[in-house]
Motif scaffolding. Sequence first.
Motif, PDB file in Angstrom:
ATOM      1  N   LEU A  89       0.710  -1.099  -0.009  1.00  0.00           N
ATOM      2  CA  LEU A  89       0.051  -0.118   0.008  1.00  0.00           C
ATOM      3  C   LEU A  89       0.825   1.276   0.036  1.00  0.00           C
ATOM      4  N   LYS A  90       0.614   2.065  -1.184  1.00  0.00           N
ATOM      5  CA  LYS A  90       1.537   3.289  -1.093  1.00  0.00           C
ATOM      6  C   LYS A  90       0.748   4.649  -0.596  1.00  0.00           C
ATOM      7  N   ARG A  91      -0.637   4.664  -0.897  1.00  0.00           N
ATOM      8  CA  ARG A  91      -1.384   5.695  -0.335  1.00  0.00           C
ATOM      9  C   ARG A  91      -2.747   5.385  -0.482  1.00  0.00           C
ATOM     10  N   VAL A  92      -3.598   6.175   0.391  1.00  0.00           N
ATOM     11  CA  VAL A  92      -4.953   6.081   0.143  1.00  0.00           C
ATOM     12  C   VAL A  92      -5.380   7.486  -0.771  1.00  0.00           C
ATOM     13  N   VAL A  93      -5.958   7.049  -1.856  1.00  0.00           N
ATOM     14  CA  VAL A  93      -6.203   7.996  -2.936  1.00  0.00           C
ATOM     15  C   VAL A  93      -7.578   8.796  -2.733  1.00  0.00           C
ATOM     16  N   LYS A  94      -8.569   7.918  -2.332  1.00  0.00           N
ATOM     17  CA  LYS A  94     -10.069   8.581  -2.412  1.00  0.00           C
ATOM     18  C   LYS A  94     -10.921   7.860  -1.373  1.00  0.00           C
ATOM     19  N   LEU A  95     -11.637   8.164  -0.743  1.00  0.00           N
ATOM     20  CA  LEU A  95     -12.754   7.689   0.060  1.00  0.00           C
ATOM     21  C   LEU A  95     -14.346   8.527  -0.321  1.00  0.00           C
ATOM     22  N   THR A  96     -15.181   7.433  -0.368  1.00  0.00           N
ATOM     23  CA  THR A  96     -16.533   8.013  -0.654  1.00  0.00           C
ATOM     24  C   THR A  96     -17.231   7.318   0.505  1.00  0.00           C
ATOM     25  N   GLY A  97     -17.790   8.205   1.253  1.00  0.00           N
ATOM     26  CA  GLY A  97     -18.420   7.710   2.695  1.00  0.00           C
ATOM     27  C   GLY A  97     -20.057   7.972   2.442  1.00  0.00           C
ATOM     28  N   ILE A 150     -10.264   4.047  -2.845  1.00  0.00           N
ATOM     29  CA  ILE A 150      -9.231   3.834  -3.790  1.00  0.00           C
ATOM     30  C   ILE A 150      -8.091   3.775  -3.192  1.00  0.00           C
ATOM     31  N   PHE A 151      -7.157   3.072  -3.509  1.00  0.00           N
ATOM     32  CA  PHE A 151      -5.797   2.735  -2.889  1.00  0.00           C
ATOM     33  C   PHE A 151      -4.670   2.739  -3.946  1.00  0.00           C
TER      34      PHE A 151
END
Length: 154
Positions: A89-97, A150-151
């Motif tokens: 895992l390099k980064r968390v790109v986007k969350l949709t809650g 999205i990761f």
Amino acid sequence: MPGVIETRLAELGVTLPDAPAPAANYVPYVVVGDLVFVSGQISAGPDGLVTGKLGADMGVPEGAAAAKLCALSLLAQCKAACGGDLDRLKRVVKLTGFVNSTSDFTDQPKVVNGASDFLVEALGDAGRHSRSAVSAAALPLGVAVEIEAIFQIG
């Protein structure tokens, strides 16, 4: 032997759950290039589903705790997508809650902060992400929160 990320989670007193199986005709994640698209993960913990409607029978602190449970399942799915090596895992790109809330409840961002704050605490700068936090009149099985992610992986 646990990797760097799982060691950090252990330091926080957190154990990832098993990656939840899909509940319908979809896959839990799709890998495209270096991105992992994780299907919505509902608020569920060791004691079962966390249900409720924000603004009616649930407050922001309980909702934020439910969002954190979603984040744990998101990381579990990412780990599965990485063949068990969460250090990919390099980064968390986007969350949709999505927050199960009344029409007059306006603190959806504070609820989804439960997931965002946890990911930054666990992953540092790699946990910082873009995000949406929206109201939903109802969510599957009456859960309080559902979050998709999205990761970026390496």
